[in-house]
Design a protein around this motif. Structure first.
Motif, short mmCIF file in Angstrom:
data_model
loop_
_atom_site.label_atom_id
_atom_site.label_comp_id
_atom_site.label_asym_id
_atom_site.label_seq_id
_atom_site.Cartn_x
_atom_site.Cartn_y
_atom_site.Cartn_z
N GLU A 101 -60.89 6.55 14.20
CA GLU A 101 -59.98 7.65 14.61
C GLU A 101 -60.47 8.03 16.09
O GLU A 101 -59.73 8.54 16.74
N GLY A 102 -61.80 8.15 16.22
CA GLY A 102 -62.30 8.76 17.51
C GLY A 102 -62.19 7.82 18.62
O GLY A 102 -61.81 8.12 19.91
N GLU A 103 -62.18 6.42 18.21
CA GLU A 103 -61.71 5.46 19.40
C GLU A 103 -60.06 5.37 19.72
O GLU A 103 -59.75 5.21 20.90
N LEU A 104 -59.18 5.58 18.62
CA LEU A 104 -57.75 5.76 18.82
C LEU A 104 -57.43 7.17 19.46
O LEU A 104 -56.60 7.09 20.50
N SER A 105 -58.05 8.14 19.06
CA SER A 105 -57.67 9.35 19.55
C SER A 105 -58.81 10.35 19.79
O SER A 105 -59.12 11.28 18.78
N PRO A 106 -59.69 10.28 21.03
CA PRO A 106 -60.35 11.30 21.15
C PRO A 106 -60.13 12.90 21.19
O PRO A 106 -60.95 13.50 20.68
N GLU A 107 -58.92 12.89 21.42
CA GLU A 107 -58.27 13.96 21.62
C GLU A 107 -58.40 14.92 20.29
O GLU A 107 -58.53 16.13 20.18
N LEU A 108 -58.19 14.16 19.31
CA LEU A 108 -57.91 14.55 17.84
C LEU A 108 -59.42 15.00 17.45
O LEU A 108 -59.50 15.98 16.66
N ILE A 109 -60.45 14.12 17.82
CA ILE A 109 -61.82 14.54 17.31
C ILE A 109 -62.21 15.90 18.04
O ILE A 109 -62.99 16.76 17.47
#
Length: 205
Positions: A101-109
């Motif tokens: 998830e962090g690789e796909l969406s750093p913004e989300l993290i």
């Protein structure tokens, strides 16, 4: 390793990436539908729980988080909750789902970290659960779907109870009040009122 961060081409596909793969449903729910409804439910909960006391900047941050909270599913798919829980049990702190998830969406993290431990994060999670409960109650088919709906509503009640204990200054009863309204158990049904109005107009003509 290639840069796998989600882009607008991925976001544009959220209108046909679907959820609830492991439960029989009358129709598919898209990720775009889910994100929109979670954002709208969170928006209403912010209004009910905080009134005018929340800044526009904070409201925007919460709504942006709600609108992207499941974006990794655009590439990962909607993993069933029991599978996520089992992976977490096996992997512990080195959960591969969190890493991906962090690789796909750093913004989300970043949003998760910024809101962690706050009632705002609870509101988004509760809105997420509420939409899940509403969808599976309305669209689920068969015994398994009914069991999933019961479990989902139990999780929602537990989440509300936990939030009430952690943040007693807020009126979390508003969550169940909103859920009852969304289920059509309280308040007016504008579909019926609109149809009645149209019928009355036709009679007058």
């Amino acid at each position: 390793m290639r840069d796998l961060r989600l882009n607008m081409q991925d976001i544009a596909r959220s209108g046909h990436v679907t959820r609830w793969h492991s439960v029989r449903c009358a129709r598919n729910q898209t990720l775009a539908e889910h994100h929109y409804l979670v954002a709208m439910i969170a928006r209403e909960l912010l209004r009910r729980l905080f009134g005018p006391d929340l800044s526009a900047e904070t409201r925007l941050r919460v709504l942006e988080y709600a609108l992207i909270h499941d974006t990794p599913e655009l590439l990962m798919g909607d993993l069933p909750s029991p599978l996520k829980q089992r992976i977490a049990e096996i992997a512990g702190e080195r959960n591969p789902i969190t890493r991906i998830e962090g690789e796909l969406s750093p913004e989300l993290i970043e949003y998760r970290r910024a809101l962690a431990g706050s009632p705002l994060a609870e509101i988004v999670k509760i809105a997420d659960l509420m939409d899940a409960c509403l969808f599976i109650r309305e669209e689920g088919i068969g015994r398994h779907a009914a069991l999933v709906a019961d479990k989902c509503e139990a999780l929602l009640r537990q989440r509300i109870q936990d939030a009430s204990a952690r943040f007693p200054e807020l009126n979390w009863d508003q969550v169940l009040s909103l859920y009852a309204h969304l289920r059509g158990e309280t308040g007016p049904d504008n579909r019926v009122l609109f149809e009645q109005t149209q019928t009355e107009c036709l009679r007058k003509e």
